[in-house]
Write an enzyme that holds these catalytic residues in place. Structure first.
Site, short mmCIF file in Angstrom:
data_model
loop_
_atom_site.label_atom_id
_atom_site.label_comp_id
_atom_site.label_asym_id
_atom_site.label_seq_id
_atom_site.Cartn_x
_atom_site.Cartn_y
_atom_site.Cartn_z
N ARG A 52 8.38 2.80 -24.75
CA ARG A 52 9.76 1.90 -24.06
C ARG A 52 10.50 0.77 -24.69
NH1 ARG A 52 9.45 2.43 -17.65
NH2 ARG A 52 7.90 0.37 -18.02
N LYS A 147 14.90 -1.04 -20.08
CA LYS A 147 14.25 -2.23 -19.79
C LYS A 147 14.43 -3.74 -19.82
CE LYS A 147 9.68 -2.35 -17.20
NZ LYS A 147 10.49 -2.49 -15.45
N GLU A 179 17.18 4.97 -8.09
CA GLU A 179 15.56 4.69 -8.37
C GLU A 179 15.51 3.83 -6.91
OE1 GLU A 179 14.45 3.67 -11.44
OE2 GLU A 179 16.73 2.36 -11.92
N LEU A 203 15.44 3.68 -14.65
CA LEU A 203 14.60 3.75 -15.58
C LEU A 203 13.40 4.84 -16.11
CD1 LEU A 203 13.64 1.25 -17.89
CD2 LEU A 203 11.85 1.27 -15.75
N1 PLP Z 1 12.24 1.60 -11.91
C1 PLP Z 1 12.92 0.08 -12.15
C2 PLP Z 1 14.00 -0.06 -11.75
C3 PLP Z 1 11.83 -0.59 -12.10
O1 PLP Z 1 12.21 -1.56 -12.58
C4 PLP Z 1 10.49 -0.08 -12.65
C5 PLP Z 1 9.55 -0.34 -12.62
O2 PLP Z 1 10.08 -2.32 -12.87
C6 PLP Z 1 10.36 1.75 -13.12
C7 PLP Z 1 11.60 2.18 -12.06
C8 PLP Z 1 8.48 1.96 -12.71
O3 PLP Z 1 9.06 2.32 -14.32
P1 PLP Z 1 6.80 2.01 -14.78
O4 PLP Z 1 6.58 3.44 -13.88
O5 PLP Z 1 7.36 2.14 -16.25
O6 PLP Z 1 6.44 1.34 -14.09
#
Ligand code: PLP
Length: 283
Positions: A52, A147, A179, A203
């Protein structure tokens, strides 16, 4: 005790680490990040986070200063030097320092910073009690699939939640939940598990992808589609996923209990499966 951090090729005590005031991460939030959790001193889903990261950099036409092997080596070195058994490794890459100009500089050298944080991830009190959510409008920019370190709005959302006596906020756009401030949102209705489909609105959570795969492996029915705030409030269960929360039950939305108002059976089961599998696969 002072941590050892990594800055542009050097391992340094945190007090000695320096980044330029002209760094575009500081001036423009022109940077991307990843958070990889550590269990038993090992990295959870490192490949997912590395992939990612490469995608985020590519979408922003930002140079990658390290190979995947080097990145793994740096993560492991920091985990060892800081004796992390449980916690996380934070990584940030920015476009680097350059004279302040909205246009991207042509020859800036990317800045890369990594540091660790030691903290309990498995035995969190909230894993047993569940967390409370409030809803807020989603006012972020339109490329949430990248991200980036532009985290002010999610940070404000977290404060709205805190002031309301809740733990976190879910963001809502056109009545549909996008989210959480730092996690992906899920609901369970009957035997169906629902989480929003991938796109630029959310994300692409690494934990989300792993949990989807694991749920399907144990024959749970999963739907990747938008769900409304009303549907979430009427759901039997709800939970969030992220690298540091794993699978975290949600027991209240805007003051209304979800289901029985306690962590639901599917959420608890998925948390157990996730922890067991990720522990076994950590590197
Ligand atoms: N959505 C957002 C906005 C986030 O900031 C994060 C993690 O920081 C996630 C989802 C979850 O992503 P991950 O499972 O890769 O930590």
């Amino acid at each position: 005790m002072s941590r050892t951090v990594y800055v542009n090729g050097e391992y340094l005590p945190e007090e000695e680490a320096r980044v330029s005031v002209f760094d575009r991460g500081f001036l423009f939030a022109d940077g991307v990040y990843e958070v990889t959790s550590v269990l038993d001193g090992k990295l959870v889903d490192f490949d997912g986070h590395a992939k990612r990261l490469e995608r985020s950099l590519g979408e922003l036409e930002m140079a990658n200063p390290v190979t995947r092997d080097e990145l793994l080596e740096i993560h492991r070195e920091l985990v060892t030097r800081n004796a992390i058994t449980e916690g996380m490794v934070y990584l940030q890459i920015t476009r680097g320092a350059a004279d302040r100009d909205f246009a991207f500089p042509v020859d800036a050298t990317p800045t890369i910073v990594l540091f660790t944080q030691s903290m309990p991830l498995i035995e969190k009190p909230t894993a047993k009690t569940g967390i409370k959510i409030v809803s807020i409008p989603d006012l972020r920019w339109g490329r949430r699939d990248i991200k980036t370190v532009q985290l002010l709005y999610p940070s404000m959302g977290k404060m709205v939640a805190k002031k309301a006596g809740a733990d976190d906020a879910w963001m809502v756009q056109d009545d549909f939940v996008t989210e959480g401030t730092s996690n992906n949102a899920w609901i369970v209705s009957g035997n169906r598990i629902v989480t929003r489909h991938l796109g630029t609105e959310i994300l692409h959570g690494i934990t989300r992808a792993a949990v989807l795969r694991m749920a399907r492996e144990v024959q749970m029915t999963v739907e990747e589609r938008p769900f409304s705030l009303a549907e979430a409030k009427a759901a039997d269960e709800a939970f969030v996923t992220s690298a540091s929360a794993f699978v975290m039950p949600v027991v209240e939305i805007d003051g209304q209990p979800v289901g029985q108002g306690t962590p639901g059976p599917l959420s608890r089961r998925l948390r157990e499966i996730y922890i067991d599998e990720m522990r076994a696969a950590a590197i």
